[in-house]
Write a protein that holds these residues in place. Structure first.
Motif, short mmCIF file in Angstrom:
data_model
loop_
_atom_site.label_atom_id
_atom_site.label_comp_id
_atom_site.label_asym_id
_atom_site.label_seq_id
_atom_site.Cartn_x
_atom_site.Cartn_y
_atom_site.Cartn_z
N ASP A 1 0.81 -1.22 0.00
CA ASP A 1 0.00 0.00 0.00
C ASP A 1 0.85 1.27 0.00
O ASP A 1 0.52 2.24 -0.68
CB ASP A 1 -0.94 0.02 1.21
CG ASP A 1 -2.03 -1.03 1.11
OD1 ASP A 1 -2.27 -1.56 0.01
OD2 ASP A 1 -2.65 -1.33 2.15
N ILE A 2 1.92 1.27 0.77
CA ILE A 2 2.79 2.45 0.84
C ILE A 2 3.47 2.68 -0.51
O ILE A 2 3.50 3.80 -1.01
CB ILE A 2 3.84 2.30 1.97
CG1 ILE A 2 3.14 2.33 3.32
CG2 ILE A 2 4.90 3.39 1.87
CD1 ILE A 2 4.03 1.98 4.49
N ALA B 1 10.88 13.44 -3.61
CA ALA B 1 11.71 13.00 -2.48
C ALA B 1 10.88 12.16 -1.51
O ALA B 1 11.37 11.15 -0.98
CB ALA B 1 12.33 14.20 -1.77
N ALA B 2 9.64 12.55 -1.27
CA ALA B 2 8.77 11.78 -0.38
C ALA B 2 8.49 10.40 -0.96
O ALA B 2 8.52 9.40 -0.24
CB ALA B 2 7.46 12.54 -0.15
N ALA B 3 8.23 10.34 -2.26
CA ALA B 3 7.98 9.04 -2.91
C ALA B 3 9.23 8.17 -2.83
O ALA B 3 9.15 6.98 -2.51
CB ALA B 3 7.56 9.24 -4.35
N SER B 4 10.39 8.75 -3.09
CA SER B 4 11.64 8.01 -3.04
C SER B 4 11.89 7.47 -1.63
O SER B 4 12.28 6.31 -1.45
CB SER B 4 12.80 8.91 -3.47
OG SER B 4 14.02 8.24 -3.38
N THR B 5 11.63 8.29 -0.63
CA THR B 5 11.80 7.86 0.76
C THR B 5 10.83 6.73 1.11
O THR B 5 11.20 5.76 1.76
CB THR B 5 11.59 9.05 1.71
OG1 THR B 5 12.56 10.05 1.41
CG2 THR B 5 11.73 8.64 3.16
N ALA B 6 9.60 6.85 0.65
CA ALA B 6 8.61 5.80 0.90
C ALA B 6 9.03 4.49 0.24
O ALA B 6 8.91 3.42 0.86
CB ALA B 6 7.23 6.23 0.40
N ARG C 1 12.12 3.46 -0.48
CA ARG C 1 13.27 2.92 0.25
C ARG C 1 12.86 2.37 1.60
O ARG C 1 13.30 1.30 2.01
CB ARG C 1 14.36 3.98 0.40
CG ARG C 1 15.07 4.31 -0.90
CD ARG C 1 16.34 5.13 -0.69
NE ARG C 1 16.27 6.10 0.37
CZ ARG C 1 15.88 7.36 0.25
NH1 ARG C 1 15.49 7.81 -0.93
NH2 ARG C 1 15.87 8.18 1.27
N THR C 2 12.02 3.10 2.32
CA THR C 2 11.58 2.68 3.65
C THR C 2 10.79 1.39 3.57
O THR C 2 10.98 0.48 4.38
CB THR C 2 10.74 3.79 4.32
OG1 THR C 2 11.52 4.98 4.39
CG2 THR C 2 10.28 3.38 5.70
N SER C 3 9.90 1.30 2.62
CA SER C 3 9.08 0.11 2.46
C SER C 3 9.95 -1.11 2.14
O SER C 3 9.71 -2.20 2.66
CB SER C 3 8.05 0.34 1.36
OG SER C 3 7.18 -0.76 1.29
N VAL D 1 13.09 -1.56 3.01
CA VAL D 1 13.85 -1.90 4.23
C VAL D 1 12.94 -2.67 5.19
O VAL D 1 13.36 -3.64 5.82
CB VAL D 1 14.43 -0.63 4.89
CG1 VAL D 1 14.94 -0.92 6.28
CG2 VAL D 1 15.53 -0.03 4.02
N MET D 2 11.70 -2.22 5.32
CA MET D 2 10.77 -2.88 6.23
C MET D 2 10.45 -4.31 5.80
O MET D 2 10.19 -5.17 6.62
CB MET D 2 9.48 -2.05 6.35
CG MET D 2 9.69 -0.74 7.07
SD MET D 2 8.25 0.34 7.05
CE MET D 2 6.99 -0.67 7.76
N LYS D 3 10.48 -4.58 4.49
CA LYS D 3 10.21 -5.92 3.99
C LYS D 3 11.38 -6.86 4.25
O LYS D 3 11.18 -8.06 4.38
CB LYS D 3 9.92 -5.87 2.49
CG LYS D 3 8.56 -5.33 2.14
CD LYS D 3 8.35 -5.37 0.64
CE LYS D 3 6.98 -4.86 0.30
NZ LYS D 3 6.73 -4.93 -1.15
N ASP D 4 12.60 -6.30 4.27
CA ASP D 4 13.80 -7.14 4.44
C ASP D 4 14.03 -7.52 5.86
O ASP D 4 13.63 -7.80 6.74
CB ASP D 4 15.04 -6.42 3.94
CG ASP D 4 15.02 -6.22 2.44
OD1 ASP D 4 14.27 -6.93 1.76
OD2 ASP D 4 15.75 -5.34 1.96
#
Length: 96
Positions: free
Chosen positions: A16-17, A82-87, A89-91, A93-96
């Motif tokens: 979703d993110i 930048a917000a999309a790029s951060t989302a 990358r963050t998503s 990382v959270m999956k790994d």
């Protein structure tokens, strides 16, 4: 048909993110290709901004920049990409 199938696969695999970030990146850049490149890490936010705004930047150099127009659009686009790029990358990382 193959491209459509592959793009469908890419989109259905997004959480979703990532899906919300992809929608924002595509709408902001007006380019599905730029959104995919940002998702895959092929472009960073600054490179995506440059690609998305190349025509507007050219026109501003030729005809002049509208103060309170082009500069605000540029800043808004930078923040959204930048917000999309951060989302993205963050998503990941959270999956790994």
């Amino acid at each position: 048909p193959e491209a459509k199938t592959k793009l469908n696969e890419v989109l259905t695999e997004l959480d979703d993110i990532q899906f919300a970030a992809m929608e924002s990146a595509v709408a902001t850049s007006k380019s599905f290709a730029i959104g995919l490149a940002l998702l895959d890490g092929f472009l960073n936010a600054d490179e995506a901004l440059e690609a998305a705004r190349c025509d507007e930047e050219f026109q501003a150099r030729v005809w002049g920049e509208v103060e309170g127009g082009h500069d605000i659009d540029r800043a808004d686009c930078r923040v959204r990409l930048a917000a999309a790029s951060t989302a993205f990358r963050t998503s990941k990382v959270m999956k790994d």
